[in-house]
Design an enzyme around this catalytic site. Structure first.
Site, PDB file in Angstrom:
ATOM      1  N   ILE A 111      26.475  12.453  35.804  1.00  0.00           N
ATOM      2  CA  ILE A 111      27.096  13.666  36.327  1.00  0.00           C
ATOM      3  C   ILE A 111      26.464  14.867  35.644  1.00  0.00           C
ATOM      4  CG2 ILE A 111      29.273  14.878  36.672  1.00  0.00           C
ATOM      5  CD1 ILE A 111      30.580  12.096  35.874  1.00  0.00           C
ATOM      6  N   CYS A 112      26.105  15.837  36.460  1.00  0.00           N
ATOM      7  CA  CYS A 112      25.575  17.075  35.907  1.00  0.00           C
ATOM      8  C   CYS A 112      26.715  18.080  35.860  1.00  0.00           C
ATOM      9  CB  CYS A 112      24.426  17.578  36.780  1.00  0.00           C
ATOM     10  SG  CYS A 112      23.791  19.164  36.273  1.00  0.00           S
TER      11      CYS A 112
END
Lengths: 503, 153
Positions: free
Chosen positions: B92-93
């Site tokens: 996840i960014c």
């Protein structure tokens, strides 16, 4: 009434927002830990927890001190104070300065390594270029044009010479536009005036008039005619540069037809289309690597290992400069070589994009073969020269003329036209420049044209190399087609197990 | 300082198993103080209606000073949501998992943030360069240096 000043010590229950430990006012922790309310909102923390967080987060390179020393909830700035004596401030400052100094040392060091590496490559390429020229034009001309002493070299030699090995290698890579190997030498060097100095100081006066010790005669370069430019023999460098690409294309078309005829194959479609498919992939066989040149993504898939070469030794006659052409095992040779190419470039077996299969051996063969060209050309030229002693026709074709005669020096610009008419003067000067570039300097014309027989020799070598490669392919192809399996009798089988016609 | 991390995680564990646990979030597995699996779903009318995802939290002994490693579980049962900030390997960014982390955050807080990240999504798609990232991504998403250039999603 003055408003009561509320502090963290007035809270009934204290909850550290970092470690989430609770402490009620009536049950103080033992030993006590200091609580702190550093911001404008309700968050409180143990001072030790908060200092640990600030210390850890500040050592993280991605964060700025401003983003760390503030409340994550209300954003108000934390005020951190400490005992920061002057001596520590100086030490901190010198630490910063020392790191800057260290960084500068690293940069300079890396720069020096890169520079000396580049300089080494440059020096090697330049020395190679000088050697290549000596091999191509022969010793006599080399000692006029360049000499072994680099202090004599004209300034452009420092650019031109190191480029020679590069252009030789490029000429052997099919995806480049295939310049003729010796283009780079024959374009520039013929028109370079001799660099040799007069032998003694007394002839400096003579050199001022373009005469070396009285031995050399002058040629008036104004006397050159169109015939010198286009019909002289050996051909003027201009003619060679103009004609070479055509000769090369013509040869390649002929050779391709010839090899199709020898191998009994038909030309692949992409050759008939006249346009070559762009190369999209380069596969390094023995490194199991693959590069895509168009940068497009495609589902990752393992390339099958490059086809192993059959254990057919190259014919004895081949020397190291001759690259036998690769052929896939167990598949009749389909794509004959394209001219003198040493890389087998063929459409992928799935009809996919064009892939070049490279191996470390192939790369070395291309580079080594390219760099050997000047020496091969020299040896071939020498062989032609020896042969010419027995044939006056060959002697005339090679335009051999014994050296030892006076080497003329062109006077440039002193002998420019004396005419007072500026238009004639300009025309005359342009003609001088044209003939200088086209025919070469008088010194170039007067010398024994070693370069010409070496060029011819190189041409013969390239054709011979192609022919040997084709012969190799043809022999291999015949070997594959002649394969049969040996038939054996049922010596070790019980006859009862066999369903025989006549039991 | 391992005890601080354990004591704090014990409190968060209790919170997740109590009524205070935010809606749509359920602790699936927490055998130790190193790896937790948490189911999350996005409630309401969103692009991810009726989809269930699982988040894997990995804590090191410096938690909460150091951020947990958080990623979506990708296995036979769960897939990573199709979202412009979620790579197909589950990474996840999100800035709060990297330089935006602070100890005031907690496991439930991270889950709620990720819920709202999914809820506000307008277009289901993978991040740009997903294939290349997934091919070279480290196992631990904390080792990736993300560029947080989009605050809108």
């Amino acid at each position: 009434m003055a408003r009561r000043v509320l502090t963290v010590d007035d809270l009934r229950v204290k909850l550290c927002f970092i470690c989430r430990e609770e402490e009620t006012h009536d049950k103080p922790e033992i030993p006590p830990r200091k609580w702190v309310h550093p911001c404008k909102c309700t968050l409180i923390a143990h001072e030790s927890c908060l200092l640990e967080w600030i210390g850890t987060a500040e050592s993280n390179q991605d964060r700025t001190p401003e983003s760390v020393r503030k409340c994550p909830q209300c954003g108000s700035k934390y005020e951190v104070y400490s005992n920061y004596p002057l001596i520590l401030q100086y030490m901190d400052m010198s630490d910063v300065l020392l790191s800057m100094f260290g960084r500068a040392v690293t940069f300079v060091g890396v720069g020096a390594i890169v520079f000396s590496f580049g300089a080494g490559i440059y020096a090697m390429s330049t020395a190679y270029g000088a050697m290549a020229i000596q091999n191509l034009v022969g010793d006599e001309m080399y000692h006029l044009l360049l000499t072994d002493d680099p202090t004599n070299w004209p300034f452009h030699a420092w650019i031109n010479l190191p480029l020679i090995p590069i252009s030789l290698i490029c000429s052997q890579i099919p995806s480049f536009s295939n310049p003729v190997p010796l283009h780079s030498i024959l374009t520039l060097w013929p028109s370079v005036p001799p660099v040799v100095r007069p032998p003694s100081t007394s002839s400096y006066l003579g050199s001022a008039f373009g005469i070396f010790g009285g031995l050399q005669k002058e040629i008036d370069i104004h006397s050159r005619t169109l015939g010198d430019l286009f019909f002289s023999w050996p051909p003027s460098p201009l003619m060679i540069n103009v004609a070479a690409p055509f000769v090369r294309v013509f040869y390649r078309v002929c050779f391709r037809r010839f090899s199709h005829w020898v191998m009994g194959t038909t030309a692949p479609a992409r050759v008939l289309n006249g346009r070559r498919q762009p190369i999209r992939r380069i596969a390094f066989g023995d490194l199991h690597m693959e590069f895509r040149l168009d940068g497009r993504e495609e589902p990752a898939r393992m390339q099958p290992a490059p086809p192993a070469r059959l254990p057919v030794g190259p014919p004895e006659a081949m020397d190291e400069g001759i690259a036998p052409l690769e052929r896939p095992a167990n598949v009749p040779v389909v794509a004959p070589p394209e001219g003198a190419q040493a890389i087998g470039a063929g459409a992928g077996q799935d009809g996919g994009p064009l892939t070049i299969h490279l191996t470390l051996g192939k790369i070395g063969r291309i580079i080594g073969g390219a760099l050997l060209l000047p020496f091969i050309s020299n040896k071939m030229g020498a062989a032609l020269f020896r042969l010419s002693k027995h044939s006056s026709l060959l002697r005339r074709f090679l335009a051999v003329h014994p050296h030892g005669g006076p080497i003329p020096v062109h006077r440039f610009p002193p002998s420019f036209a004396d005419s007072k008419n500026p238009v004639r003067q300009l025309g005359s000067n342009l003609w001088v420049i044209t003939t200088l570039i086209g025919c070469g300097s008088p010194a170039w014309t007067a010398c024994d044209p070693v370069w010409w027989r070496n060029t011819v020799g190189l041409g013969i070598y390239l054709v011979a190399k192609d022919c040997v490669g084709l012969w190799y392919n043809w022999l291999s192809d015949r070997e594959i087609q002649s394969r049969r399996l040996k038939d054996r009798a049922f010596d070790d089988v019980d006859p009862a197990e066999l369903d025989l016609i006549t039991p | 300082m391992g005890s601080i991390s354990a004591r704090r995680l014990a409190k968060e564990y209790k919170e997740l198993n109590s009524d205070e646990c935010p809606v749509g979030i359920k602790l699936l597995q927490a055998d130790d103080f190193e790896t937790w699996i948490i189911a999350i779903e996005v409630l309401g009318e969103t692009l991810y209606k009726d989809e269930k995802f699982a988040l894997k939290f990995r804590f090191d002994p410096q938690y909460p000073i150091s951020s947990p490693a958080v990623q979506f579980v990708v296995d036979e049962k769960y897939q990573a949501p199709l979202h412009p900030h979620v790579y197909s390997n589950g990474h996840i960014c999100a800035s709060i998992l990297g330089e935006g982390w602070s100890p005031v955050l907690s496991v439930p807080a991270v889950c709620v943030t990720l819920q709202s990240m999914l809820a506000s999504c307008k277009k289901k798609e993978r991040p740009e360069g997903n294939d290349r990232y997934v091919r070279f991504a480290p196992d631990n998403p904390k080792k990736t240096k993300f560029m947080y250039d989009d605050d809108t999603v």
